[in-house]
Design a protein around this motif. Structure first.
Motif, mmCIF file in Angstrom:
data_model
loop_
_atom_site.group_PDB
_atom_site.id
_atom_site.type_symbol
_atom_site.label_atom_id
_atom_site.label_comp_id
_atom_site.label_asym_id
_atom_site.label_seq_id
_atom_site.Cartn_x
_atom_site.Cartn_y
_atom_site.Cartn_z
ATOM 1 N N UNK A 1405 -0.408 -18.540 17.662
ATOM 2 C CA UNK A 1405 -0.492 -17.097 17.361
ATOM 3 C C UNK A 1405 0.485 -16.684 16.263
ATOM 4 N N UNK A 1406 1.722 -17.104 16.354
ATOM 5 C CA UNK A 1406 2.772 -16.715 15.408
ATOM 6 C C UNK A 1406 3.629 -17.944 15.132
ATOM 7 N N UNK A 1407 3.158 -18.755 14.225
ATOM 8 C CA UNK A 1407 3.801 -20.051 13.969
ATOM 9 C C UNK A 1407 5.233 -19.890 13.487
ATOM 10 N N UNK A 1408 5.477 -18.909 12.654
ATOM 11 C CA UNK A 1408 6.811 -18.748 12.079
ATOM 12 C C UNK A 1408 7.851 -18.413 13.147
ATOM 13 N N UNK A 1409 7.549 -17.452 14.008
ATOM 14 C CA UNK A 1409 8.500 -17.069 15.052
ATOM 15 C C UNK A 1409 8.691 -18.192 16.063
ATOM 16 N N UNK A 1410 7.594 -18.877 16.409
ATOM 17 C CA UNK A 1410 7.691 -19.964 17.378
ATOM 18 C C UNK A 1410 8.535 -21.108 16.828
ATOM 19 N N UNK A 1411 8.322 -21.443 15.564
ATOM 20 C CA UNK A 1411 9.119 -22.517 14.972
ATOM 21 C C UNK A 1411 10.600 -22.159 14.931
ATOM 22 N N UNK A 1412 10.881 -20.902 14.659
ATOM 23 C CA UNK A 1412 12.280 -20.479 14.655
ATOM 24 C C UNK A 1412 12.910 -20.648 16.038
ATOM 25 N N UNK A 1413 12.142 -20.306 17.072
ATOM 26 C CA UNK A 1413 12.668 -20.476 18.429
ATOM 27 C C UNK A 1413 12.828 -21.952 18.771
ATOM 28 N N UNK A 1414 11.871 -22.785 18.390
ATOM 29 C CA UNK A 1414 11.964 -24.229 18.657
ATOM 30 C C UNK A 1414 13.161 -24.825 17.939
ATOM 31 N N UNK A 1415 13.402 -24.380 16.723
ATOM 32 C CA UNK A 1415 14.545 -24.883 15.980
ATOM 33 C C UNK A 1415 15.848 -24.522 16.658
ATOM 34 N N UNK A 1416 15.929 -23.319 17.205
ATOM 35 C CA UNK A 1416 17.152 -22.890 17.882
ATOM 36 C C UNK A 1416 17.393 -23.680 19.172
ATOM 37 N N UNK A 1417 16.312 -24.180 19.814
ATOM 38 C CA UNK A 1417 16.435 -24.899 21.086
ATOM 39 C C UNK A 1417 16.017 -26.373 20.940
ATOM 40 N N UNK A 1418 16.117 -26.868 19.746
ATOM 41 C CA UNK A 1418 15.630 -28.234 19.472
ATOM 42 C C UNK A 1418 16.350 -29.276 20.317
ATOM 43 N N UNK A 1419 17.651 -29.156 20.471
ATOM 44 C CA UNK A 1419 18.426 -30.155 21.210
ATOM 45 C C UNK A 1419 17.936 -30.264 22.658
ATOM 46 N N UNK A 1420 17.702 -29.128 23.285
ATOM 47 C CA UNK A 1420 17.211 -29.141 24.666
ATOM 48 C C UNK A 1420 15.839 -29.768 24.762
ATOM 49 N N UNK A 1421 14.962 -29.431 23.819
ATOM 50 C CA UNK A 1421 13.610 -29.991 23.833
ATOM 51 C C UNK A 1421 13.640 -31.506 23.645
ATOM 52 N N UNK A 1422 14.514 -31.982 22.754
ATOM 53 C CA UNK A 1422 14.632 -33.435 22.531
ATOM 54 C C UNK A 1422 15.121 -34.132 23.793
ATOM 55 N N UNK A 1423 16.130 -33.496 24.452
ATOM 56 C CA UNK A 1423 16.636 -34.101 25.684
ATOM 57 C C UNK A 1423 15.549 -34.177 26.755
ATOM 58 N N UNK A 1424 14.752 -33.127 26.888
ATOM 59 C CA UNK A 1424 13.683 -33.126 27.887
ATOM 60 C C UNK A 1424 12.595 -34.133 27.545
ATOM 61 N N UNK A 1425 12.310 -34.292 26.266
ATOM 62 C CA UNK A 1425 11.276 -35.252 25.873
ATOM 63 C C UNK A 1425 11.671 -36.682 26.214
ATOM 64 N N UNK A 1426 12.989 -36.958 26.209
ATOM 65 C CA UNK A 1426 13.431 -38.307 26.582
ATOM 66 C C UNK A 1426 13.325 -38.527 28.089
ATOM 67 N N UNK A 1427 13.427 -37.471 28.865
ATOM 68 C CA UNK A 1427 13.315 -37.596 30.321
ATOM 69 C C UNK A 1427 11.852 -37.665 30.741
ATOM 70 N N UNK A 1428 10.963 -36.923 30.052
ATOM 71 C CA UNK A 1428 9.547 -36.900 30.393
ATOM 72 C C UNK A 1428 8.746 -37.402 29.189
ATOM 73 N N UNK A 1429 8.805 -38.738 28.908
ATOM 74 C CA UNK A 1429 8.114 -39.254 27.715
ATOM 75 C C UNK A 1429 6.597 -39.160 27.824
ATOM 76 N N UNK A 1430 6.072 -39.059 29.040
ATOM 77 C CA UNK A 1430 4.629 -38.999 29.180
ATOM 78 C C UNK A 1430 4.059 -37.648 28.765
ATOM 79 N N UNK A 1431 4.899 -36.668 28.616
ATOM 80 C CA UNK A 1431 4.425 -35.339 28.242
ATOM 81 C C UNK A 1431 4.215 -35.278 26.723
ATOM 82 N N UNK A 1432 2.943 -35.252 26.319
ATOM 83 C CA UNK A 1432 2.595 -35.333 24.899
ATOM 84 C C UNK A 1432 2.903 -34.036 24.136
ATOM 85 N N UNK A 1433 3.047 -32.949 24.848
ATOM 86 C CA UNK A 1433 3.282 -31.673 24.171
ATOM 87 C C UNK A 1433 4.607 -31.627 23.405
#
Length: 1596
Positions: A1405-1433
């Motif tokens: 819906x709003x790629x620019x705002x979402x990307x800004x939020x993902x960038x601000x929380x990137x470290x947390x998302x990376x940490x979670x992706x290492x714990x749940x590698x099966x989650x493709x999202x």
């Protein structure tokens, strides 16, 4: 002495003024008592009567007996004892009852005898000092004698005797024993009043009075503080000139007597008390005689008291002022010197100093010691009173005292507050004192030993008198600037601190700037050779002026800059105008004052000039002390420099350049004015009409600008005799001047437009270039004027003149032969002929002009001008040229510039004249006709691009035509109203002409008389017979008769009742159309007072008036109230009682009318629809105020329909509004209708959410309440309130709440989003505060998961940028995952998956705002992706790409299941296995159930699948409640079937269907009731559960 008093026999006559003598009988003459008993009735005394009271003898002036020695040292105690012994020895005591007779007898015998008797009476009084009340006969006798024979008391020995009663050593406390309360004070009070009675008419009093006052003040203050002695004390204190503090402000009562003392004195002076008292020691004479004596004496006391109360207070020691000052100061100093420490003083000493604070020497003593005393806890309260007394008596001569006060250091808050109170009182004394205090505080503030209270004192003084304080502040600044030392840095800091402390209030910075540049005393005190100080002062004052403009940027202005609210414009405008005016006065000062008086060098002068105009580089403004701070500099520099340019400022700058004695040259003046004008023109945020930024009105500006561009040859060069040099201008400056004049004309077209257009051809050409946006010479609109050839001729002649002029200059200097090759002036000069033919600007000037035209919007401003109308002039001239014979080349020339102009203003046609738009349309028609004639195959053979282009062109044309139609319709309606009177005049004139002509023919055939207006007989009797023609004006007599008939026959009443036609409504709508006509302000503001009178006259019969009429009346009342509120400055609280009563009565009538409307709407729900239709018509009539009207209309609709229209009828009432909202072609009307519909939707959600939501809707949603706010709030609070594993009953309640919220979120997402900020607030504290096991056991994990399910239904509105609380909600889930992912393991995976799908939808819906939020929380998302590698999202989120929600395999599997299901239903096979697979698949992906929605409805009627079908249906509706409409008809069929098992199964799901399809709940519940009534099924529990679930929504 006896000869002066007269014979004694005269005393037997009745005394004047009701005085009665007292005493016993004697042998020589009748006693005073006998005379009282036998006295005849009182009669007026004639002129020959000898007065009973002998005239006074001259009072003894005893001052020389009781003064101090020449050395100023008080006489010793021995002298006092000697005087005391003298009267003691002479005293002769007699019985009090005989004292009066004995004194009267001794009066003719010997003065010494009288003195002895009076001294004896004093001794007796001293002996009675311990008694509650002195002997009545004694004090009444003394009062009588003091009143009638005051001279008897004026001898030195008698005065000393009575003064002994006032001294400390005569008081009982000095003898070591105590008396009853108040007894000790009675005798001194009597003595003080006797002395006052004796000396009340004397202006010179003995010094002994002063001494005894001082002694008692320092002692026990027995009589000094006594109210009964006030007259005596006030007259003594008058010599000190002290202004006593009011008792209300005193910390302790300095001048008050104790209650017991007052009561005791009341017995002395109260006549009633004296009459009733009977002292036991009075035994002589009979009781009746004694009572009469006491009564008569009491009357004398009463008269004496009345006389003493009216005695004027004056200085009684004016003859010996020096003694008063010396004695008081010596006594105070002696008392202070006797103390071992400075703080060891008595309270009474402080009280004495309060009383004598009027003496300057005493004030100085107080100031020196006050800080020590006030810090002493024992003396705090009297010292506070002393401070107040000191401040009340300070004046402009107490510089040293005020300096000590200012430096005083107080430690506690109460003392500081009291000090501030005292200073406020001191400031109110005089203007000079105020100035002295402020000057002292300011100088102390810049001194090394400054007080901490200075800034607070300065704030108080500015609050007390802002103008006076501002002037003093400027004077002090001037004094310090003109001193030998450089105080600029100090003064900058002081000024900032003062402004900060005052919070940008009370200090008028413009007034301060004006005072700062005035020549005060400080400048006059400078020596002529102090040029260095003067130059430094000029630079410093300039620096302070710029700092003042910086300080004008208050927090309110900063806030207004950061917001977009229209009501903040006025704040910014006031700020800008203040800075503009400061620049104005600064330029005036630099031009008129600095040059003549300060005479700075050129560099300093130009620096100051550029600095105040903010043309210097930034470091020049903060290099002194680093202020403004770095983070504020950009904003402050921008705000202070971008201000409107005032006419006076510009004219003075140009006058400086043209003046020979000013350091500013002409070229510098042009450059400076160019920068100023362009900078001001860039301020385009505001309306240039309401808020002009170039406020120039004087046409002298044209001459000044041109004068500064003139070329002037050196004065030392002599030209040939008879040669007149040509008028030349410097080319660069010349064209800069033209551009400046163009900018000024664009911003002030009404002032300079006609002059520029008709008087300055070159400027006219520039205007045409700007409007047509074609920057070439000649412009396309002037191709037929042959301007190019004329320019060549002028340029050739100009070149010849310049070469000749330069040759003469060279011949007189360098002797060089001048030609085109070596000429220096040929490229720099141009002919100075501004009124002559238009000249061609150089290409560099045209390029610069083109850029300016875009940046400064000059063409836009010029097109908006209507007086003159430049655009229309250009078109008409080009039309004249096109129609001129023989000009074929010009006649066929198109106007492409007009096409560009109109198309560039597609969204703002109103700025272009109607003729321009019509010309554009005619051109478009001609072009279409031409193109049609050229196309052989027709439009059918056109390309797709050409068709699209023609379609867009047609759309623009239709939009323009609609705009023209609105203008024409509006103007014609208003013209009809305006032309009635003019039309009547025309018809009457024509009618008169016809009648006179007709009568002339009749007279010619009969009487042969010449007919005119004077002798016409038919002129006043005939009128034109044209009943179908225009309306005619009736004569006044007919109007009077009509008025009477209208009242008697009730014609108006009958006509108002008509509904077919509805005359009243027609009148109202016609006036609305007239008032809504654009550009007709006279009509637009016309009120309808007749409507107010009509409604008010029918207050008891509203039913005769149409509903629309009543609504119009209410809207008028609302507008009137708003207007009155804007005019009331003090608020309704300041209204008079009559005004309040009038408003109350007005409000009563309004409420009565609203109640009437509610009754009508309750009886006829269709009336609501009529109301809405009426309001929409109003919007059609009055587009200019449509939004305001819509808001008022909404308020009225909601007031009249909120509780009266049936719920199901409300959506129908607003159908027209919704239809208009969906009609995008309606333009502004559609937008207004959409806004009105949304406001209605907030209050009545059943009318459905608007189909198209804009940013405006979300803004409105954040500003206004909604009717379901409480419901949403209750559901969210209940849903998140459980802190433990819910019981079975609680689980049911939670499920019910969840169902309700799911339905709300799907049906009314915008309304649900209003409570979004509440959700993270409710979730706050549930994470991190507990371990994961506890977190899970408290049902928190389930809560987080279900809230995500609700958020899913709010898409896509959830991602709107105006929605509040989204970021906080997402952070709550980030915190959940961060805190528990290590210990929760895979239990968090479902919640995490939901969360990631939600973020994925945000990206879509709003790629620019979402990307800004993902960038601000990137470290947390990376940490979670290492714990749940099966989650493709995670990969999609980190890459910023949207995720493919369904794979090809999953889609194929779903389609396969659907085929199997339909195949089994077709062959009546068991489908349990298939449904189980669907159920299992939907656990992880509930949206898959949407594939099977239609098939599930058919499975209700299959006995083997119905249970699973209902189960899957509820699961689907839980996932997406918006699909409930598709299931309601089938569900109702289940309830109507004869199959009892199916009906009972459907009833089991009744509560869920009622909530998930609650817009159809009336139909569903009706079917359920029919089952209960018509069948044998018990539906009570099912219906009860349904109502319980609905009640849960509202917290019941």
């Amino acid at each position: 002495m006896a000869s002066k008093r007269g014979p004694k026999v005269k005393l037997m006559a009745m005394p004047s003024q009701n005085f009665i003598a007292l005493g016993t009988t004697s042998s020589g003459a009748p006693s005073a008592q006998q005379s009282l008993k036998t006295a005849p009735k009182r009669e007026p005394i004639n002129e020959t009567t000898v007065p009973a009271v002998a005239p006074k003898k001259s009072k003894l002036q005893l001052s020389h007996h009781m003064t101090r020695s020449s050395g100023g040292v008080p006489q010793g105690a021995a002298v006092r004892r000697e005087a005391g012994d003298q009267w003691e020895e002479a005293a002769q005591e007699v019985d009090p009852s005989t004292l009066l007779d004995r004194v009267l007898e001794a009066e003719d015998v010997s003065d010494e005898r009288v003195e002895a008797l009076l001294c004896g009476a004093v001794r007796q009084l001293r002996a009675m000092r311990s008694k509650p009340v002195p002997d009545s006969a004694l004090y009444l006798t003394l009062c009588y004698l003091a009143k009638t024979r005051p001279l008897l008391f004026c001898t030195e020995i008698v005065v000393e005797a009575f003064c002994s009663l006032l001294r400390r050593d005569s008081q009982p406390t000095a003898l070591g024993f105590k008396n009853k309360a108040g007894a000790a004070s009675q005798v001194p009070v009597l003595a003080a009043n006797l002395l006052l009675c004796v000396y009340h008419d004397e202006t010179s009093w003995p010094d002994t009075f002063l001494k005894v006052f001082v002694e008692d003040s320092l002692g026990d203050r027995v009589w000094v503080d006594h109210d009964a002695c006030k007259g005596f004390v006030d007259n003594i204190m008058a010599s000190f000139g002290t202004r006593m503090p009011p008792k209300s402000m005193m910390q302790q009562d300095v001048l008050s007597a104790t209650g017991a003392a007052v009561a005791a004195v009341t017995k002395l002076v109260d006549p009633a008390a004296g009459a009733t008292s009977s002292p036991s020691h009075l035994t002589s004479g009979d009781d009746a005689s004694m009572d009469e004596t006491l009564t008569t004496g009491a009357a004398t006391v009463s008269e004496t008291k009345e006389m003493l109360d009216n005695i004027a207070v004056m200085s009684r020691f004016a003859h010996n002022e020096q003694f008063v000052v010396q004695y008081v100061t010596d006594v105070i100093n002696e008392a202070l010197n006797r103390r071992t420490t400075a703080s060891d003083v008595s309270r009474n000493l402080l009280k004495l100093m309060i009383s004598t604070a009027g003496i300057p020497e005493v004030r100085l003593i107080i100031a020196q010691k006050l800080e020590v005393w006030i810090q002493n806890p024992k003396l705090t309260r009297p010292a506070q009173d002393l401070m107040l007394g000191l401040c009340l008596n300070c004046n402009e001569s107490d510089a040293e005292v005020i300096g000590m006060l200012v430096k005083m250091r107080l430690k506690t808050k109460p003392l500081i507050n009291h000090f501030i109170t005292c200073v406020k009182e001191m400031l109110s004394q005089s203007v000079d004192t105020f100035r002295l205090v402020l000057r002292t505080v300011l100088y102390n503030e810049v001194s090394p030993t400054r007080s901490l209270n200075n800034i607070q004192l300065i704030s108080i003084m500015f609050q007390h008198s802002a103008d006076r304080s501002t002037q003093v502040l400027a004077d002090v600044f001037q004094e310090m600037l003109f001193s030998r030392d450089d105080y600029l840095k100090t003064l900058r800091g002081l000024l900032r601190e003062i402004v900060r402390a005052l919070r940008h209030e009370h200090l008028n910075l413009l007034t301060f700037a004006e005072s700062l540049i005035d020549d005060g005393p400080a400048f006059a005190d400078l020596e002529p050779n102090d040029s260095g100080i003067k130059e430094r002062a000029v630079v410093a004052i300039t620096d302070l002026l710029t700092m003042i403009m910086f300080l004008s940027l208050s927090p309110a202005v900063k806030e207004a800059v950061s917001t977009t609210k229209t009501d903040r414009r006025e704040i910014i405008r006031n700020y800008q105008m203040q800075n503009s005016n400061i620049q104005r006065i600064a330029i005036h000062w630099l031009q008129r004052t600095v040059i003549k008086r300060y005479r700075p060098d050129r560099s300093d002068y130009l620096h100051c000039l550029n600095k105040v105009l903010f043309m210097e580089s930034a470091e020049h403004y903060y290099n002194r002390d680093g202020w403004p701070p770095e983070n504020d500099r950009n904003l402050m520099f921008r705000m202070t420099s971008e201000v409107p340019l005032l006419e006076e400022t510009l004219i003075r700058v140009l006058s400086m350049g043209s003046a020979k004695d000013n350091p500013l040259t002409s070229a510098e003046a042009v450059e400076l004015s160019d920068a100023l004008i362009k900078r001001a023109a860039t301020i385009i945020e505001y309306d240039s009409v309401a808020f002009p930024v170039l406020m120039v009105r004087d046409k002298e500006i044209f001459r000044l600008l041109m004068a500064n561009a003139i070329y002037r040859h050196p004065d030392n060069i002599s030209l040939p005799s008879g040669y007149e040099p040509p008028n030349m201008a410097i080319s660069d400056l010349y064209w800069k001047v033209w551009l400046q004049l163009l900018i000024l004309t664009a911003h002030n077209p009404s002032q300079f437009g006609p002059l520029a257009w008709d008087g300055y051809p070159t400027l006219g050409i520039l205007i045409e270039m700007s409007i047509t946006n074609h920057f070439e010479f000649p412009p396309p609109t002037r191709m037929c004027d042959d301007l190019a050839n004329r320019e060549l001729q002028i340029a050739a002649y100009e070149k010849q003149q310049i070469l000749q002029f330069e040759s003469y200059l060279a011949a007189a200097s360098t002797k060089v032969q001048i030609n085109e090759t070596n000429s220096l002036l040929l490229s720099k000069l141009i002919s100075m002929d501004p009124l002559g033919p238009a000249r061609k600007p150089p290409q560099s000037v045209l390029d610069q002009f083109k850029q300016l035209n875009t940046v400064l919007r000059l063409g836009h401003l010029l097109c908006q001008s209507r007086n003159p109308d430049f655009l229309l002039e250009i078109i008409q001239r080009q039309q004249r040229q096109s129609g001129a014979g023989g000009q074929q080349a010009c006649a066929s020339a198109p106007m492409p510039w007009l096409v560009e102009l109109v198309e560039s203003n597609e969204n703002n046609f109103g700025m272009l004249p109607v003729q321009c738009l019509c010309e554009f349309l005619l051109g478009q028609i001609s072009e279409e006709e031409a193109s049609q004639s050229q196309v052989t195959g027709g439009y059918e053979s056109s390309t797709k691009f050409e068709k699209s282009k023609r379609k867009e062109k047609r759309r623009k044309q239709m939009k323009l035509i609609a705009h023209l139609q609105q203008i024409i319709a509006a103007q014609s309606q208003c013209a009809r109203s305006d032309d009635l009177a003019n039309r009547e005049l025309q018809i009457a004139a024509y009618e008169k002409q016809q009648i006179l002509q007709f009568e002339s023919y009749l007279a010619a055939a009969s009487t042969k008389v010449q007919i005119n207006e004077t002798n016409s007989l038919l002129l006043s009797k005939l009128i034109s017979m044209d009943p179908l023609g225009p309306a005619r004006k009736p004569p006044q007599s007919v109007l009077d008769q009509f008025k009477q008939l209208n009242t008697v026959l009730r014609l108006g009443h009958l006509l108002c009742q008509s509904r077919n036609p509805d005359f009243l409504l027609e009148i109202i709508q016609r006036q609305q159309r007239q008032s809504g006509a654009g550009g007709q302000q006279a009509c637009a503001s016309a009120p309808m007072p007749w409507l107010v009178e009509l409604v008010e006259s029918n207050e008891n019969n509203f039913g005769m008036l149409p509903v629309q009429c009543l609504c119009e009346f209410l809207l008028g009342q609302i507008s009137e109230e708003e207007a009155s509120q804007s005019l009331v400055t003090g608020g309704y609280e300041s209204s008079t009682k009559f005004e309040k009563s009038k408003r109350k009565e007005k409000r009563r009538k309004q409420m009565k009318l609203i109640a009437h409307l509610q009754q009508i709407i309750a009886a006829q729900s269709q009336c609501a629809r009529e109301l809405v239709e009426y309001f929409m018509k109003r919007l059609t009539f009055q587009q200019s105020s449509a939004r305001v009207l819509a808001s008022k209309a909404l308020s009225l609709v909601m007031t009249t329909t909120a509780d009266t229209v049936p719920h199901e009828d409300k959506p129908l009432a607003f159908t027209d509004v919704s239809d208009m909202e969906d009609n995008s072609a309606a333009g502004d009307k559609s937008a207004i209708a959409s806004e009105l519909l949304f406001r209605l939707y907030l209050q009545i959600p059943s009318i459905e959410q608007p189909s198209r939501l804009t940013e405006t809707h979300f803004v409105i949603s954040g500003q206004e309440p909604s009717s379901i706010d409480s419901m949403t709030h209750n559901l969210l609070t209940a849903f998140t309130s459980f802190e433990s594993t819910p019981t079975r009953r609680q689980s049911g309640y939670l499920n019910d709440c969840e169902l309700s919220m799911l339905k709300l979120a799907s049906k009314h997402p915008v309304l649900f989003l209003r409570q979004l900020p509440m959700i993270p607030a409710l979730l706050k504290g549930k994470v991190s505060s507990v371990a994961y096991d506890v977190f899970k056991s408290r049902n928190y994990l389930s809560t987080f998961k279900k809230i995500l399910n609700i958020m899913r239904l709010l898409k896509p509105h959830l991602w709107n940028k105006d929605v509040k609380g989204l970021n906080e909600l997402l952070l709550s889930y980030i915190q959940l995952f961060t805190d528990y992912y290590r210990c929760a393991g895979r239990e968090l995976l479902p919640v995490l998956s939901q969360f990631l799908y939600l973020i994925d939808d945000w990206i879509k819906f709003d790629c620019e705002s979402a990307k800004a939020w993902i960038k601000a929380n990137r470290k947390t998302i990376v940490d979670l992706s290492s714990v749940y590698p099966e989650q493709q999202l995670f990969k999609s989120l980190l890459s910023g790409l949207p995720f493919q929600s369904q794979s090809h395999h999953e889609k194929h599997y779903s389609e396969n299941l659907l085929l199997r299901l339909r195949e089994g239903r077709r062959h009546d096979e068991r489908m349990d296995g298939i449904l189980n697979e669907i159920d299992k698949l939907s656990d992880s992906k509930p949206d898959v159930l949407e594939y099977f929605a239609d098939d599930l409805r058919q499975l209700y009627f299959n006995a083997f699948t119905r249970e699973m079908a209902f189960k899957l249906t509820i699961k689907l509706l839980n996932h997406n409640p918006s699909l409930a409409d598709r299931f309601v008809p089938t569900y109702c069929q289940c309830l109507q079937r004869n199959d009892s098992y199916l009906a009972n199964l459907a009833l089991d799901y009744l509560p869920e269907f009622v909530i998930l399809a609650q817009e159809h709940r009336a139909i569903i519940l009706k079917k359920a009731f029919e089952i209960g009534i018509m069948g044998n099924t018990n539906v009570i529990n099912n219906i009860s559960d349904s109502f319980a679930l609905m009640n849960a929504q509202i917290g019941v």
